[in-house]
Structure formats: structure tokens, C-alpha cells
Design a protein around this motif. Structure first.
Motif, short mmCIF file in Angstrom:
data_model
loop_
_atom_site.label_atom_id
_atom_site.label_comp_id
_atom_site.label_asym_id
_atom_site.label_seq_id
_atom_site.Cartn_x
_atom_site.Cartn_y
_atom_site.Cartn_z
N ALA A 77 44.57 14.33 -8.58
CA ALA A 77 45.41 13.67 -9.59
C ALA A 77 45.53 14.49 -10.86
CB ALA A 77 44.83 12.29 -9.91
N THR A 78 46.73 14.51 -11.42
CA THR A 78 46.98 15.20 -12.69
C THR A 78 47.52 14.25 -13.75
OG1 THR A 78 49.24 15.82 -12.04
CG2 THR A 78 47.46 17.35 -11.46
N GLY A 79 47.73 12.98 -13.41
CA GLY A 79 48.30 12.02 -14.35
C GLY A 79 47.33 11.61 -15.45
N ASP A 80 47.87 11.02 -16.48
CA ASP A 80 47.03 10.53 -17.59
C ASP A 80 46.23 9.31 -17.17
OD1 ASP A 80 48.23 12.34 -19.66
OD2 ASP A 80 50.02 11.18 -19.17
N ILE A 81 46.87 8.44 -16.38
CA ILE A 81 46.26 7.19 -15.94
C ILE A 81 46.23 7.18 -14.42
CG2 ILE A 81 46.36 4.67 -16.03
CD1 ILE A 81 46.02 5.94 -18.77
N ILE A 82 45.10 6.76 -13.85
CA ILE A 82 44.96 6.72 -12.39
C ILE A 82 44.79 5.28 -11.93
CG2 ILE A 82 43.50 7.39 -10.43
CD1 ILE A 82 42.75 9.91 -11.94
N GLY A 83 45.59 4.92 -10.94
CA GLY A 83 45.47 3.62 -10.29
C GLY A 83 45.33 3.82 -8.79
N ILE A 84 44.66 2.89 -8.13
CA ILE A 84 44.45 2.99 -6.68
C ILE A 84 45.01 1.74 -6.02
CG2 ILE A 84 42.73 3.12 -4.83
CD1 ILE A 84 41.02 4.79 -6.76
N LEU A 85 45.88 1.95 -5.03
CA LEU A 85 46.53 0.85 -4.33
C LEU A 85 46.32 1.06 -2.84
CD1 LEU A 85 48.40 -1.65 -4.92
CD2 LEU A 85 50.30 -0.14 -4.30
N SER A 87 46.49 0.53 1.32
CA SER A 87 47.68 0.59 2.17
C SER A 87 48.12 -0.76 2.74
CB SER A 87 47.45 1.57 3.32
OG SER A 87 46.34 1.19 4.09
N ASP A 88 47.41 -1.84 2.41
CA ASP A 88 47.88 -3.17 2.78
C ASP A 88 48.10 -4.04 1.54
OD1 ASP A 88 45.21 -3.29 2.23
OD2 ASP A 88 44.63 -4.35 4.05
N ASP A 89 48.12 -3.40 0.36
CA ASP A 89 48.41 -4.09 -0.89
C ASP A 89 49.75 -3.60 -1.42
OD1 ASP A 89 45.81 -4.99 -0.53
OD2 ASP A 89 44.97 -3.64 -2.03
N PHE A 90 50.30 -4.31 -2.40
CA PHE A 90 51.55 -3.85 -3.00
C PHE A 90 51.70 -4.43 -4.40
CE2 PHE A 90 52.29 -7.53 -0.33
CZ PHE A 90 53.13 -8.37 -1.06
N TYR A 91 52.45 -3.72 -5.24
CA TYR A 91 52.66 -4.18 -6.61
C TYR A 91 53.57 -5.41 -6.62
CZ TYR A 91 50.42 0.04 -8.36
OH TYR A 91 49.50 1.02 -8.64
N ALA A 92 53.30 -6.29 -7.56
CA ALA A 92 53.97 -7.59 -7.60
C ALA A 92 55.45 -7.48 -7.93
CB ALA A 92 53.28 -8.51 -8.60
N ASP A 93 55.83 -6.46 -8.72
CA ASP A 93 57.23 -6.28 -9.07
C ASP A 93 57.44 -4.85 -9.57
OD1 ASP A 93 56.76 -6.22 -12.05
OD2 ASP A 93 56.15 -8.29 -11.69
N HIS A 150 39.53 -4.71 -8.21
CA HIS A 150 39.69 -3.26 -8.25
C HIS A 150 41.12 -2.78 -8.07
CE1 HIS A 150 39.44 0.90 -6.57
NE2 HIS A 150 38.83 1.04 -7.73
N PRO A 151 41.96 -3.38 -7.22
CA PRO A 151 43.34 -2.88 -7.08
C PRO A 151 44.15 -2.94 -8.37
CG PRO A 151 42.77 -4.27 -5.22
CD PRO A 151 41.67 -4.44 -6.23
N THR A 152 43.69 -3.73 -9.36
CA THR A 152 44.40 -3.82 -10.64
C THR A 152 43.80 -2.90 -11.70
OG1 THR A 152 43.07 -5.58 -11.70
CG2 THR A 152 44.77 -6.27 -10.12
N VAL A 196 49.74 -11.34 -12.95
CA VAL A 196 49.54 -10.79 -11.61
C VAL A 196 50.29 -9.48 -11.48
CG1 VAL A 196 49.96 -11.14 -9.15
CG2 VAL A 196 49.17 -13.05 -10.56
N ILE A 197 49.60 -8.42 -11.10
CA ILE A 197 50.28 -7.14 -10.90
C ILE A 197 50.14 -6.62 -9.47
CG2 ILE A 197 50.04 -6.49 -13.33
CD1 ILE A 197 47.88 -4.48 -12.48
N VAL A 198 49.20 -7.18 -8.69
CA VAL A 198 49.00 -6.72 -7.32
C VAL A 198 48.92 -7.91 -6.38
CG1 VAL A 198 47.40 -5.55 -5.72
CG2 VAL A 198 47.82 -4.58 -7.99
N LYS A 199 49.53 -7.75 -5.21
CA LYS A 199 49.40 -8.73 -4.13
C LYS A 199 48.61 -8.06 -3.01
CE LYS A 199 53.57 -11.30 -5.27
NZ LYS A 199 54.82 -11.92 -4.76
#
Length: 252
Positions: A77-85, A87-93, A150-152, A196-199
Motif C-alpha cells: 500500500a502507498t495510500g495515506d489511509i488504509i482500509g481492509i474489506l 471478499s464477502d463484504d461490501f461498502y454500504a454506498d 474491523h471491516p470499518t 453504517v459504512i460496511v455490510k
């Protein structure tokens, strides 16, 4: 501000397209999407390859489990912020990453951010089964059985560089150990986004069976000891009890 979103995957063909699409549909313009696959054989590799250069970095090789895959992604990763999602989760919108960014921009001292999460039916992802209302963090929260979903959990890249990534000695609760270490032991500055940001589909590794639930709880005890912290036994009982109201709350 750039985001690195990491997805570990293994034989995820039945759910992975929804995960990928939820990342690629984000309105935030600067996303580095990293997928670490554990040498899948069910068509997952071909699915990812079909997205072409929309996927920033793709690795498919044998690994030592999901947390090893996450560590590989963090190293890339080279981004400023790291998130982990997963493979059976998804963002809410489509606005999730923009809203997360706005909190980091508003408070430059913020080192991590978490939010709310809903569990959905594995077969019907529009049906909410359980609502995880995280609430504001307090200094004794972990001692009372609390931890963020953790996914959020979004973290500045330099935090991983300073305090380390996932401890792969933990097979089920390495995410809990990581958050305990960063937030409770090292007191990084953490914020809460109250929405809510993750389903997340029910049936994850830590709650797939009673044996896994017990194993996860035992690993939680070891996580405290690994960080030279005295384990609060009240938290051992409070942690599972906290889940009960989640089946009756409504997502807001």
C-alpha cells in the motif's frame, strides 16, 4: 488524500463481484485497490483479471491465511489511509470513502477511524440480520468487552509502519489483537463515524461454528497477554453479551 483498500480473497467467486463493485463505485477519486488472492481455483482469479487496470495491484499466490494476505497488502500500500474489506463484504454506498476522508481532513491528528456495520443474510444481501452500533470509544472500552468492527477500521499508513501490522500467530482474532494493540495499548487517536459504512455477510471465520467462537475468545485472552496487558475477565463475558442487542437494533 489517497486511500489504499485491501481485499484478501480465496475461492470467493460467489460474492466477490459485489465487493469489487462497491469499491470501484466509490465517488472518491483517489483509490488504490489492492487484491491479494490465495491461489484460488474457482474462477476468482479470472474474475479479478476481467476488471483489467481498474484493479491497482493484484497478487495471486499461496499464503499462510487471511492475515498473511492482509499483511502483504499493507506492505504494497502507498495510500495515506488504509482500509481492509473482505471478499464477502461490501461498502454500504458510494459515499463511504468521501465521508471517511472528511473526518481525517477535519481532524489532522486523527490516526484511525471506525464506524457502524450491519450483518446481512448470506443469500440475500439486502436483508439486514444484525446491526453493530459501535458507539464512541472510551479509555476503558476494551476492558468492558468492546471493540470496533474491523471491516470499518481505517488507519493511517504510518501507524502500521510504527506499530506493525497483523500478528499471524493469531488465526482467528488477529484483527482484534491489532485493534487492541493500536487503540488500547498505544493509545492512537481514534474517531467514530456514526453511520453504517460496511455490510458483512453472516458466516465469517470467527463465528462460523461454536468451536470457532470459543477459539476466537481464547485468542482474545492471548491478545492481551501478548501485549503485556492484564486480561479483564469481566470483558470475557461482556464481549459475547454485547452481541445480543445487535439482533434487535435498527440501522439508522
Amino acid at each position: 488524500m489517497t486511500f489504499s483498500v485491501i481485499t484478501p480473497a480465496y475461492n470467493s467467486i460467489s460474492t466477490f463481484a459485489e465487493t469489487i463493485d462497491s469499491v470501484l463505485s466509490q465517488t472518491h477519486p483517489n483509490i488504490e485497490y489492492i487484491i491479494i488472492d490465495g491461489a484460488s481455483t474457482d474462477g476468482t482469479v479470472e474474475l479479478v483479471q476481467g476488471y483489467g487496470d481498474k484493479i491497482s495491484k493484484f497478487v495471486s499466490e499461496r499464503d499462510c491465511g487471511i492475515y498473511d494476505a492482509m499483511n502483504k497488502g499493507i506492505a504494497l500500500a502507498t495510500g495515506d489511509i488504509i482500509g481492509i474489506l473482505n471478499s464477502d463484504d461490501f461498502y454500504a454506498d458510494e459515499q463511504v470513502l468521501r465521508e471517511v476522508e472528511s473526518r481525517f481532513v477535519a481532524d489532522p491528528a486523527l490516526e484511525a477511524l471506525y464506524a457502524d456495520l450491519v450483518y446481512v443474510d448470506p443469500a440475500k444481501s439486502d436483508r439486514v440480520v444484525r446491526y453493530w452500533h459501535s458507539g464512541e470509544y472510551r479509555e476503558d472500552s476494551f476492558e468492558r468487552g468492546w471493540h470496533p468492527p474491523h471491516p470499518t477500521f481505517f488507519v493511517r499508513r504510518e501507524v502500521y509502519e510504527k506499530y506493525g501490522a497483523f500478528d499471524t500467530r493469531f488465526k482467528i482474532a488477529a484483527d482484534y489483537e491489532l485493534m487492541l494493540r493500536l487503540v488500547h495499548r498505544y493509545h492512537i487517536r481514534v474517531g467514530y463515524l456514526p453511520r453504517v459504512i460496511v455490510k458483512m455477510r453472516l458466516g465469517g471465520e470467527s463465528n462460523r461454528s461454536l468451536a470457532n467462537v470459543l477459539h476466537a475468545n481464547l485468542e482474545s485472552i492471548h491478545a492481551w497477554r501478548a501485549n503485556s496487558l492484564s486480561f479483564p475477565w469481566i470483558g470475557f463475558w461482556a464481549k459475547p453479551l454485547r452481541k445480543i442487542p445487535q439482533y434487535f437494533k435498527k440501522a439508522r
